[in-house]
Design a protein around this motif. Structure first.
Motif, PDB file in Angstrom:
ATOM      1  N   GLY A  75     -50.898  16.872 -60.839  1.00 28.68           N
ATOM      2  CA  GLY A  75     -51.822  16.043 -60.081  1.00 28.68           C
ATOM      3  C   GLY A  75     -51.276  15.412 -58.813  1.00 28.68           C
ATOM      4  N   HIS A  76     -50.071  15.735 -58.405  1.00 27.62           N
ATOM      5  CA  HIS A  76     -49.480  15.178 -57.182  1.00 27.62           C
ATOM      6  C   HIS A  76     -49.965  16.014 -55.994  1.00 27.62           C
ATOM      7  N   ALA A  77     -50.907  15.480 -55.233  1.00 26.63           N
ATOM      8  CA  ALA A  77     -51.584  16.240 -54.170  1.00 26.63           C
ATOM      9  C   ALA A  77     -50.635  16.716 -53.075  1.00 26.63           C
ATOM     10  N   GLU A  78     -49.750  15.855 -52.608  1.00 30.09           N
ATOM     11  CA  GLU A  78     -48.862  16.233 -51.512  1.00 30.09           C
ATOM     12  C   GLU A  78     -47.950  17.390 -51.910  1.00 30.09           C
ATOM     13  N   SER A  79     -47.615  17.490 -53.195  1.00 26.58           N
ATOM     14  CA  SER A  79     -46.752  18.576 -53.665  1.00 26.58           C
ATOM     15  C   SER A  79     -47.394  19.937 -53.448  1.00 26.58           C
ATOM     16  N   ALA A  80     -48.694  20.014 -53.622  1.00 25.29           N
ATOM     17  CA  ALA A  80     -49.387  21.287 -53.406  1.00 25.29           C
ATOM     18  C   ALA A  80     -49.236  21.735 -51.963  1.00 25.29           C
ATOM     19  N   TRP A  81     -49.308  20.801 -51.037  1.00 26.58           N
ATOM     20  CA  TRP A  81     -49.140  21.140 -49.616  1.00 26.58           C
ATOM     21  C   TRP A  81     -47.706  21.579 -49.349  1.00 26.58           C
ATOM     22  N   CYS A  82     -46.747  20.856 -49.935  1.00 24.76           N
ATOM     23  CA  CYS A  82     -45.337  21.203 -49.733  1.00 24.76           C
ATOM     24  C   CYS A  82     -45.037  22.580 -50.311  1.00 24.76           C
ATOM     25  N   ARG A  83     -45.593  22.851 -51.489  1.00 24.10           N
ATOM     26  CA  ARG A  83     -45.397  24.153 -52.138  1.00 24.10           C
ATOM     27  C   ARG A  83     -45.936  25.269 -51.247  1.00 24.10           C
ATOM     28  N   ALA A  84     -47.117  25.067 -50.712  1.00 24.34           N
ATOM     29  CA  ALA A  84     -47.726  26.075 -49.838  1.00 24.34           C
ATOM     30  C   ALA A  84     -46.899  26.266 -48.567  1.00 24.34           C
ATOM     31  N   ASP A  85     -46.373  25.179 -48.046  1.00 22.88           N
ATOM     32  CA  ASP A  85     -45.582  25.243 -46.825  1.00 22.88           C
ATOM     33  C   ASP A  85     -44.310  26.069 -47.026  1.00 22.88           C
ATOM     34  N   ILE A  86     -43.578  25.820 -48.100  1.00 19.96           N
ATOM     35  CA  ILE A  86     -42.344  26.581 -48.299  1.00 19.96           C
ATOM     36  C   ILE A  86     -42.628  28.002 -48.764  1.00 19.96           C
ATOM     37  N   ALA A  87     -43.771  28.215 -49.407  1.00 21.93           N
ATOM     38  CA  ALA A  87     -44.126  29.568 -49.864  1.00 21.93           C
ATOM     39  C   ALA A  87     -44.246  30.529 -48.685  1.00 21.93           C
ATOM     40  N   GLU A  88     -44.592  29.994 -47.519  1.00 25.18           N
ATOM     41  CA  GLU A  88     -44.689  30.834 -46.320  1.00 25.18           C
ATOM     42  C   GLU A  88     -43.345  31.421 -45.920  1.00 25.18           C
ATOM     43  N   GLU A  89     -42.265  30.801 -46.365  1.00 28.66           N
ATOM     44  CA  GLU A  89     -40.918  31.266 -46.028  1.00 28.66           C
ATOM     45  C   GLU A  89     -40.290  32.081 -47.155  1.00 28.66           C
ATOM     46  N   MET A  90     -41.041  32.322 -48.225  1.00 27.99           N
ATOM     47  CA  MET A  90     -40.502  32.997 -49.408  1.00 27.99           C
ATOM     48  C   MET A  90     -41.129  34.371 -49.597  1.00 27.99           C
TER      49      MET A  90
END
Length: 114
Positions: A75-90
């Motif tokens: 339920g931590h909303a900002e984590s979803a954004w962070c996950r998506a952001d780093i996924a672009e580099e993976m």
């Protein structure tokens, strides 16, 4: 972003004589202990540490994705954004490995609780 890690460290009684390396190790250890108890903020804090290579850990996007994923599904909303952001580099394989590690963490937690 790293305020959560500082918050967790401030809540632990640490002697002032500890050098910066030991302090960083204790910080991550504190976060890991809190994460083992299901602390969503600790999941996020570990994601930040691994994604930035700070607080005594090297930059590891697989571990960062794992921790952001655990925080996001909790339920931590900002984590979803962070996950998506780093996924672009993976790569797809790296993301799959991060997801496997997150499932493994959840499975181990369920065993600890039983």
């Amino acid at each position: 972003m790293e305020q959560g890690i500082i918050r967790i460290a401030a809540s632990t009684a640490q002697p002032l004589a500890i050098d910066a390396t030991q302090n960083a190790d204790l910080l991550v250890a504190s976060c890991l202990a809190a994460a083992a108890q299901g602390d969503i903020a600790a999941y996020y804090d570990l994601g930040v540490a691994y994604s930035t290579g700070s607080h005594g850990v090297g930059c590891d996007l697989i571990e960062a994705h794992k921790w952001f994923n655990l925080a996001a599904v909790s339920g931590h909303a900002e984590s979803a954004w962070c996950r998506a952001d780093i996924a672009e580099e993976m790569t797809a394989r790296e993301i799959a490995e991060a997801q496997r590690r997150a499932r493994e963490w959840l499975s181990a937690g369920a065993k600890r609780a039983a």
